[in-house]
Design a protein around this motif. Structure first.
Motif, short mmCIF file in Angstrom:
data_model
loop_
_atom_site.label_atom_id
_atom_site.label_comp_id
_atom_site.label_asym_id
_atom_site.label_seq_id
_atom_site.Cartn_x
_atom_site.Cartn_y
_atom_site.Cartn_z
N VAL A 19 29.10 6.48 -55.47
CA VAL A 19 30.32 6.66 -54.69
C VAL A 19 31.55 6.59 -55.59
O VAL A 19 32.48 7.39 -55.47
CB VAL A 19 30.41 5.61 -53.56
N VAL A 20 31.56 5.64 -56.52
CA VAL A 20 32.70 5.53 -57.45
C VAL A 20 32.84 6.81 -58.26
O VAL A 20 33.95 7.35 -58.41
CB VAL A 20 32.51 4.31 -58.38
N HIS A 50 29.53 -1.46 -48.28
CA HIS A 50 28.07 -1.34 -48.21
C HIS A 50 27.45 -2.60 -47.62
O HIS A 50 26.45 -2.52 -46.87
CB HIS A 50 27.50 -1.08 -49.61
N ALA A 51 28.01 -3.75 -47.91
CA ALA A 51 27.49 -5.00 -47.34
C ALA A 51 27.65 -5.00 -45.82
O ALA A 51 26.76 -5.48 -45.09
CB ALA A 51 28.22 -6.19 -47.96
N LEU A 52 28.77 -4.45 -45.33
CA LEU A 52 28.96 -4.34 -43.88
C LEU A 52 27.93 -3.40 -43.27
O LEU A 52 27.38 -3.67 -42.19
CB LEU A 52 30.37 -3.83 -43.56
N LEU A 53 27.67 -2.28 -43.93
CA LEU A 53 26.68 -1.33 -43.43
C LEU A 53 25.28 -1.95 -43.41
O LEU A 53 24.48 -1.70 -42.50
CB LEU A 53 26.69 -0.05 -44.28
N ILE A 96 33.18 9.94 -48.36
CA ILE A 96 32.24 10.11 -49.48
C ILE A 96 31.16 9.01 -49.41
O ILE A 96 29.96 9.28 -49.58
CB ILE A 96 32.98 10.06 -50.82
N GLY A 97 31.59 7.80 -49.15
CA GLY A 97 30.64 6.70 -49.04
C GLY A 97 29.64 6.91 -47.92
O GLY A 97 28.43 6.65 -48.07
N ALA A 98 30.12 7.42 -46.75
CA ALA A 98 29.22 7.67 -45.63
C ALA A 98 28.21 8.76 -45.96
O ALA A 98 27.02 8.66 -45.62
CB ALA A 98 30.03 8.07 -44.40
#
Length: 393
Positions: A19-20, A50-53, A96-98
């Motif tokens: 992602v970065v 990501h930790a939340l996901l 982008i992360g999703a």
């Protein structure tokens, strides 16, 4: 979902790096950041999302994001806004992360797990993005309001000659070298936002302006006439402006006073719209000094007070550079009529326009009448007698 949670948790480190890298490649804001910032603060923020996901995957049928999770997202979004991260860059990073998260899900999830995991991802986006956008916008509005306050305080300090360095640092404005101080006069009050936008667009930088006093500070040797022309077009009305240059910040207060005096003269004299400097009204500026000299000079034309058509003829004649043809055309009179009127001016005042020194005196007297005001407010009763004596002599 416990097995899927474990499989995704094992990939989080790689996911964050992907992602970065994509943010740096696809979002210009992130592409301009130093490598250390990308691998440090940006990577930590992505890992936190990501930790939340991951928690949402483990949460079974409950809400994908709890109140505590949303609070953390709001806090992060406000912090990004305070750090001047554009909202579009923040949204790009989330999307982008999703996308990367979903691609990874398709690689590690069992066929029966994929629909539920995809639903969790969409539910997280549905809950997170509105909160992120609102928090970011609120923080930006607060920041903008504070910026405006600091910039007003900075301009006030510069105009008053007070210490300004700390305010300039907070406002992120470099106050060095030359400046143009510009005072404006509008026929009617245009919206402050429209004026500010016009100035900012012309100069390419946020301009310091006091919208109550109508005075702006431009760095360097700016094209002030061009700016005034642009401003007239944008606000849809004529604009008078007076500019004065300061070579160093300490000279800004005196430049502001000069610009204010010039603008006042321009307005009192009824000069047309445009940009003026002291050199454009140098004689008028000197004549405007209060005292007996101004009053006595204005009184030279008191014998014409009862003949307004003669005063108007004289004014046009002087404004047309003593050109008889142009004066007659503007007044719509015959040349003989004009000659008769000018002779009457000479007879009544004792000043001959054919004599250069006396013509200059008449020109100055016309300006002095505007600056000194009407004769009945000047207290010059004795001077009409002198003019009358000149006429009878």
């Amino acid at each position: 979902m416990s097995d899927l949670h474990a499989r995704m948790a094992a990939r989080v480190g790689d996911l964050t790096a992907v992602v970065v890298a994509r943010c740096a490649a696809e979002a210009p804001f992130y592409g301009a950041l130093p490598r250390a910032t990308l691998q440090g603060e940006v990577a930590r923020s992505i890992a936190a999302v990501h930790a939340l996901l991951l928690r949402a995957l483990r949460n079974g049928g409950g809400e994908p994001l709890g109140p505590g999770d949303l609070t953390r997202l709001i806090e992060w979004s406000a912090r990004r806004a305070e750090e001047r991260v554009p909202l579009e860059a923040v949204i790009a990073a989330y999307l982008i992360g999703a996308e990367v998260w979903w691609q990874t899900l398709t690689e590690v999830a069992e066929p029966g797990e994929l629909a539920g995991a995809g639903g969790k991802l969409l539910a997280c986006l549905h809950a997170a993005l509105p909160a992120v956008v609102l928090a970011h916008q609120n923080a930006q509005e607060d920041l903008h309001s504070e910026n405006k306050r600091v910039r007003r305080a900075l301009l006030g300090a510069l105009l008053a000659g007070r210490p300004y360095e700390e305010l300039a640092s907070v406002a992120r404005v470099a106050v060095v070298g030359e400046h143009e101080v510009v005072a404006f006069a509008f026929e009617s009050d245009p919206p402050s936002r429209l004026v500010q936008s016009s100035l900012d667009a012309f100069t390419g930088i946020p301009v310091l302006m006091d919208h109550v006093a109508r005075i702006a500070l431009l760095p360097g040797r700016s094209d002030v006439p061009g700016l005034v022309a642009r401003l007239e077009k944008d606000v849809g009305q004529p604009v008078r402006a007076a500019a004065a240059r300061s070579s160093v910040p300490a000279a800004i207060p005196s430049a502001a006073q000069e610009a204010g005096r010039v603008l006042d003269l321009v307005r009192r004299l009824g000069r047309p719209p445009g940009c003026y400097r002291l050199d454009d009204v140098l004689l008028e500026h000197q004549l405007a000094r209060p005292g007996d000299g101004l009053v006595r000079l204005a009184a030279k034309l008191d014998p014409l007070e009862e003949h307004p058509y003669l005063l108007e003829t004289l004014r046009v004649f002087v404004e047309r550079g003593l050109n008889r043809r142009q004066t007659a055309l503007e007044l719509c009179v015959h040349r003989n009529t004009l000659d008769y009127r000018l002779q009457r001016v000479t007879t009544l005042t004792g000043l001959d326009l054919a004599v250069p020194a006396q013509a200059r005196l008449i020109q100055a007297a016309l300006v002095a009448r505007v600056l000194a005001g009407p004769a009945d407010h000047r207290g010059v009763t004795g001077w009409q007698g002198s003019a009358g004596a000149a006429e009878s002599g």
